[in-house]
Write an enzyme that holds these catalytic residues in place. Sequence first.
Site, PDB file in Angstrom:
ATOM      1  CE  LYS A 102      -3.953   1.679   2.777  1.00  0.00           C
ATOM      2  NZ  LYS A 102      -4.729   1.353   4.006  1.00  0.00           N
ATOM      3  CB  SER A 183      -8.065   3.134   3.550  1.00  0.00           C
ATOM      4  OG  SER A 183      -7.111   2.518   4.412  1.00  0.00           O
ATOM      5  CB  SER A 207      -8.365   0.315   6.473  1.00  0.00           C
ATOM      6  OG  SER A 207      -9.127   1.491   6.597  1.00  0.00           O
TER       7      SER A 207
END
Length: 503
Positions: A102, A183, A207
């Site tokens: 990420k 997320s 997330s």
Amino acid sequence: MKARAILAVLLLASAASLRAAFPFAEATIEDLQRKMAAGELTARALTEAYLQRIAEIDSAGPRLNSIIELNPDALAIADQLDAERRAGKVRGPLHGMPVLIKDNIATADRMETTAGSLALVGLKPPRDAHLVAQLREAGAVLLGKTNLSEWANFRGDRSVSGWSGRGGQTHNPYVLDKSPSGSSSGSAAAVAANLCVAAIGTETNGSIISPSTACGVVGLKPTVGLISRSGVIPIAATFDTAGPITRTVRDAALMAAALAGADSRDEATQALPADLAKRISAPLPAGALKGARIGVVSTAASRRTPDPAFAAALETLRAAGAEVIAVGELPGVAAAGGARTEVMLYEMKAGINAYLAELGPTSRMKTLADVIKFNDQNWAREQPLFGQQHFTRAEAKGPPTDPACGAAREKCWRASRADGIDAQIAQHHLDALVGGGAGIAAMAGYPSVTVPAGFAEEMPVGFLLYGPAWSEPRLLALAADFEARTRARREPKFLPTIEQRQP
């Protein structure tokens, strides 16, 4: 035939062709290692295959837009690892495995680290995040970085899942106009679409779990302290963690074991049990659900509208020999929601300021206030869909040592730990809990794992298990047994949309 229908047919035909053509679809870490050990596959060939897959699926074709940047050094890393293998050195199960991370996880290489924000473009971190160093040491090929909900979904009140100013909108690979959730949207979508062997996400409040569920993959949110957060752009040190997103529970276990480790730069890791990584990486026992005691947490919403997929999952547990016990609500968790937000606001300001301070004296972004100013000056690019209310509220807060922050933190832990997970586990002699949502374990800083459980109108449905601190080995074993019995994961079809049922 209408233009939309024609487009749908073309996309389906293209997606079917791509799925059939990809030789490593649904391959596990152990599958790939066997091929490499037999001399049938190299890290370079595997990396090239994923890069081609990304070009066809992410950048073209369905255009998932899950990857924000590719690593220009990926093939060189693969070549080095192949040379090591030829010389008789194999670092472990991740040797030669292409992994995506990420874009809020720092890398001291030629890639950016931006949390999806244009404000951080060009600002280089001084070192790899500890978990990145762990991946490199384990022999993973850093394939690139994934898109995300900007600033990990905690910038504005109406944050759009999977959207960032730098990366644009990530799409759900099952139905392209549905939310990938956030997320860690890009990480989950990329794994679901077979764009990598595995990916790393981060979680503060759902997330990892939420996008993994929405994208039909396995997500492990570990105990806070299993994986170091140093070098990860923060929200709240009380709740933040990184964790693996994979297609199988076994792959999640292997990834978690490689990422785990004490780090002097993250105090939470000092509590990590010395043997936990070894226990996580051990072969998962068959039939773990037999004789297990699973507590079902209910909510007012779940009582009003029973979930058929959840009910079916509970039947799977019973059929496997587990005892399913209703434990009722954990009302203190819902009541502590405001306290959780307070902790996040206090700790985000301090955490972001500390992260930006490490970027050096020449960095144009030195504090959260600088980021807020940048976003306002670049409104059209950074705030076309939602604002930065969380940022401005955080900027108004004092330090995390403020008594109000401490009181909010204690309220969260009391509700989710002492009066929540720990109390239920002890009172009912449970192995794990299900139901109630991802926020319970997230608030406690305790582990949770979601596993594909089926589909509802072409969209994946997941099943979440969670438990007390450091219970990852038991949770993974239970999840693996559920996975083996349901085999609910299937490849995405990249549907452009689905027709809505009429009420």
